[in-house]
Write a protein that holds these residues in place. Structure first.
Motif, PDB file in Angstrom:
ATOM      1  N   GLU A   1     -59.113  31.706 -16.985  1.00 34.14           N
ATOM      2  CA  GLU A   1     -58.479  32.746 -17.798  1.00 34.14           C
ATOM      3  C   GLU A   1     -57.875  33.853 -16.938  1.00 34.14           C
ATOM      4  N   MET A   2     -57.985  33.736 -15.630  1.00 33.91           N
ATOM      5  CA  MET A   2     -57.662  34.857 -14.754  1.00 33.91           C
ATOM      6  C   MET A   2     -56.250  34.808 -14.187  1.00 33.91           C
ATOM      7  N   VAL A   3     -55.757  33.646 -13.800  1.00 34.61           N
ATOM      8  CA  VAL A   3     -54.468  33.555 -13.103  1.00 34.61           C
ATOM      9  C   VAL A   3     -53.383  33.186 -14.103  1.00 34.61           C
ATOM     10  N   ASP A   4     -52.799  34.208 -14.723  1.00 31.81           N
ATOM     11  CA  ASP A   4     -51.740  34.067 -15.710  1.00 31.81           C
ATOM     12  C   ASP A   4     -50.545  34.875 -15.218  1.00 31.81           C
ATOM     13  N   LEU A   5     -49.427  34.201 -14.945  1.00 31.31           N
ATOM     14  CA  LEU A   5     -48.280  34.878 -14.362  1.00 31.31           C
ATOM     15  C   LEU A   5     -47.725  35.975 -15.255  1.00 31.31           C
ATOM     16  N   ASP A   6     -47.910  35.850 -16.571  1.00 28.73           N
ATOM     17  CA  ASP A   6     -47.382  36.886 -17.459  1.00 28.73           C
ATOM     18  C   ASP A   6     -48.032  38.245 -17.201  1.00 28.73           C
ATOM     19  N   LYS A   7     -49.207  38.234 -16.574  1.00 25.69           N
ATOM     20  CA  LYS A   7     -49.871  39.498 -16.246  1.00 25.69           C
ATOM     21  C   LYS A   7     -49.304  40.134 -14.981  1.00 25.69           C
ATOM     22  N   PHE A   8     -48.498  39.369 -14.237  1.00 22.91           N
ATOM     23  CA  PHE A   8     -47.959  39.867 -12.975  1.00 22.91           C
ATOM     24  C   PHE A   8     -46.437  40.005 -13.000  1.00 22.91           C
ATOM     25  N   ASN A   9     -45.822  39.716 -14.149  1.00 24.90           N
ATOM     26  CA  ASN A   9     -44.368  39.795 -14.221  1.00 24.90           C
ATOM     27  C   ASN A   9     -43.868  41.209 -13.952  1.00 24.90           C
ATOM     28  N   LEU A  10     -42.762  41.282 -13.233  1.00 21.40           N
ATOM     29  CA  LEU A  10     -42.071  42.553 -13.066  1.00 21.40           C
ATOM     30  C   LEU A  10     -41.239  42.826 -14.325  1.00 21.40           C
ATOM     31  N   ASP A  11     -40.939  44.078 -14.551  1.00 18.80           N
ATOM     32  CA  ASP A  11     -40.142  44.462 -15.710  1.00 18.80           C
ATOM     33  C   ASP A  11     -38.783  43.767 -15.651  1.00 18.80           C
ATOM     34  N   GLY A  12     -38.483  42.970 -16.674  1.00 14.06           N
ATOM     35  CA  GLY A  12     -37.205  42.282 -16.727  1.00 14.06           C
ATOM     36  C   GLY A  12     -37.170  40.936 -16.055  1.00 14.06           C
ATOM     37  N   VAL A  13     -38.301  40.486 -15.488  1.00 14.31           N
ATOM     38  CA  VAL A  13     -38.357  39.211 -14.775  1.00 14.31           C
ATOM     39  C   VAL A  13     -39.519  38.373 -15.313  1.00 14.31           C
ATOM     40  N   LYS A  14     -39.219  37.142 -15.731  1.00 13.69           N
ATOM     41  CA  LYS A  14     -40.246  36.226 -16.221  1.00 13.69           C
ATOM     42  C   LYS A  14     -40.401  35.086 -15.212  1.00 13.69           C
ATOM     43  N   LEU A  15     -41.616  34.886 -14.702  1.00 16.48           N
ATOM     44  CA  LEU A  15     -41.875  33.866 -13.688  1.00 16.48           C
ATOM     45  C   LEU A  15     -42.474  32.613 -14.327  1.00 16.48           C
ATOM     46  N   ARG A  16     -42.051  31.447 -13.840  1.00 15.73           N
ATOM     47  CA  ARG A  16     -42.595  30.189 -14.320  1.00 15.73           C
ATOM     48  C   ARG A  16     -42.800  29.224 -13.145  1.00 15.73           C
ATOM     49  N   LEU A  17     -43.846  28.396 -13.230  1.00 17.32           N
ATOM     50  CA  LEU A  17     -44.203  27.462 -12.162  1.00 17.32           C
ATOM     51  C   LEU A  17     -43.783  26.043 -12.523  1.00 17.32           C
ATOM     52  N   ASN A  18     -43.251  25.343 -11.551  1.00 18.60           N
ATOM     53  CA  ASN A  18     -42.961  23.919 -11.709  1.00 18.60           C
ATOM     54  C   ASN A  18     -43.965  23.051 -10.958  1.00 18.60           C
ATOM     55  N   ARG A  19     -44.441  23.553  -9.821  1.00 19.17           N
ATOM     56  CA  ARG A  19     -45.258  22.706  -8.951  1.00 19.17           C
ATOM     57  C   ARG A  19     -46.081  23.574  -8.019  1.00 19.17           C
ATOM     58  N   LEU A  20     -47.249  23.079  -7.648  1.00 22.23           N
ATOM     59  CA  LEU A  20     -48.035  23.699  -6.583  1.00 22.23           C
ATOM     60  C   LEU A  20     -48.647  22.597  -5.745  1.00 22.23           C
ATOM     61  N   GLN A  21     -48.895  22.906  -4.481  1.00 23.21           N
ATOM     62  CA  GLN A  21     -49.524  21.926  -3.600  1.00 23.21           C
ATOM     63  C   GLN A  21     -50.175  22.636  -2.425  1.00 23.21           C
ATOM     64  N   THR A  22     -51.245  22.022  -1.923  1.00 26.66           N
ATOM     65  CA  THR A  22     -51.911  22.530  -0.731  1.00 26.66           C
ATOM     66  C   THR A  22     -51.320  21.841   0.485  1.00 26.66           C
ATOM     67  N   GLU A  23     -51.039  22.643   1.512  1.00 27.63           N
ATOM     68  CA  GLU A  23     -50.521  22.123   2.781  1.00 27.63           C
ATOM     69  C   GLU A  23     -51.325  22.761   3.899  1.00 27.63           C
ATOM     70  N   GLY A  24     -52.351  22.104   4.348  1.00 23.71           N
ATOM     71  CA  GLY A  24     -53.217  22.693   5.358  1.00 23.71           C
ATOM     72  C   GLY A  24     -53.897  23.929   4.799  1.00 23.71           C
ATOM     73  N   GLN A  25     -53.707  25.055   5.465  1.00 23.63           N
ATOM     74  CA  GLN A  25     -54.311  26.307   5.021  1.00 23.63           C
ATOM     75  C   GLN A  25     -53.320  27.174   4.241  1.00 23.63           C
ATOM     76  N   VAL A  26     -52.370  26.516   3.596  1.00 25.02           N
ATOM     77  CA  VAL A  26     -51.359  27.218   2.797  1.00 25.02           C
ATOM     78  C   VAL A  26     -51.281  26.599   1.410  1.00 25.02           C
ATOM     79  N   LEU A  27     -51.121  27.455   0.396  1.00 28.34           N
ATOM     80  CA  LEU A  27     -50.890  27.012  -0.968  1.00 28.34           C
ATOM     81  C   LEU A  27     -49.443  27.331  -1.307  1.00 28.34           C
TER      82      LEU A  27
END
Length: 263
Positions: A222-248
């Motif tokens: 329930e914690m990581v919701d992009l709508d809680k971090f949107n900047l005014d006038g900007v809506k963020l959406r995710l298509n894909r995520l992946q781990t690459e070594g020590q990077v997400l």
């Protein structure tokens, strides 16, 4: 702090319109972040005379070490817009005003170290301390429970291992879990297939630790919701995520209704 600004042309005559848009765009982006290691901006417009009508073919930004809201650091962030229609007269006044919404393809790289640091941010701590849902207070005999010392280790195939300390009054119970990171509704990061890692827990605490693991998994989801971090006038959406070594690595897009102000 900000260096390496890249223009969208190599006109040695130095077209004033090109320089103006680059300067204004750079300053606008700069003020979206608390600090950064570097930011590069590239505006493409061919021919450059289209600027006078407020038309830009594309706008690119690449930044490293960007700090958002003073406490959330990204190793790298980049985006590229579609064609952009701007009010050129606003640029003369030092602002970027869109004539119509636009979209940008975006990528964000988070290091394992930055992810762990984010669990110390005030916004996150508030979601993990002094919790009183029924599932937790049943374990702690009615006392508020806090999850502290959260550490995340990125693993191959989008898996992560997470360890924490659950505490209430003078009681401390270690929690250890592994899970797969996924995406829900293109805006939530989900912690799926949560597995209790009992080998990391003393045998006499394994039963209560397993119950706490289930509860922590529900909280994380329930914690990581992009709508809680949107900047005014900007809506963020995710298509894909992946781990690459020590990077997400996150990839997605931003729907930009207007250029946000400083945050």
């Amino acid at each position: 702090m900000f260096g390496g600004f890249v223009g969208f042309g190599n006109n040695k005559g130095g077209d004033w319109g090109e320089k103006l848009i680059n300067t204004v765009a750079s300053n606008t982006i700069r003020h979206l972040f608390t600090s950064s290691d570097s930011v590069e901006v590239a505006v493409k417009c061919n021919p450059s005379s289209k600027l006078l009508q407020g038309t830009i073919d594309s706008f690119k930004m690449n930044g490293c070490g960007l700090v958002i809201k003073k406490q959330f650091r990204t190793a790298e962030m980049s985006f590229e817009t579609d064609a952009v229609a701007i009010d050129f007269s606003s640029a003369v006044q030092g602002k970027i005003a869109l004539k119509q919404p636009t979209q940008a393809i975006a990528q964000v790289r988070l290091s394992e170290a930055d992810i762990n640091k984010s669990f110390e941010a005030d916004l996150v701590r508030k979601r993990l301390e002094n919790l009183t849902p029924d599932g937790l207070t049943a374990i702690s005999e009615g006392k508020p429970v806090s999850f502290n010392d959260v550490t995340v280790k990125l693993l191959p195939d989008n898996r992560v291992k997470l360890e924490a300390q659950a505490s209430w009054e003078d009681k401390v119970v270690p929690v250890s879990l592994s899970c797969i990171l996924g995406i829900s509704k293109r805006r939530r990061v989900k912690f799926e297939d949560i597995q209790f890692e009992q080998e990391d827990i003393p045998q006499e605490l394994q039963n209560v630790s397993q119950e706490l693991t289930v509860a922590l998994g529900e909280i994380l989801n329930e914690m990581v919701d992009l709508d809680k971090f949107n900047l005014d006038g900007v809506k963020l959406r995710l298509n894909r995520l992946q781990t690459e070594g020590q990077v997400l690595l996150f990839s997605g897009y931003a729907q930009i209704e207007k250029v946000p102000g400083a945050s």
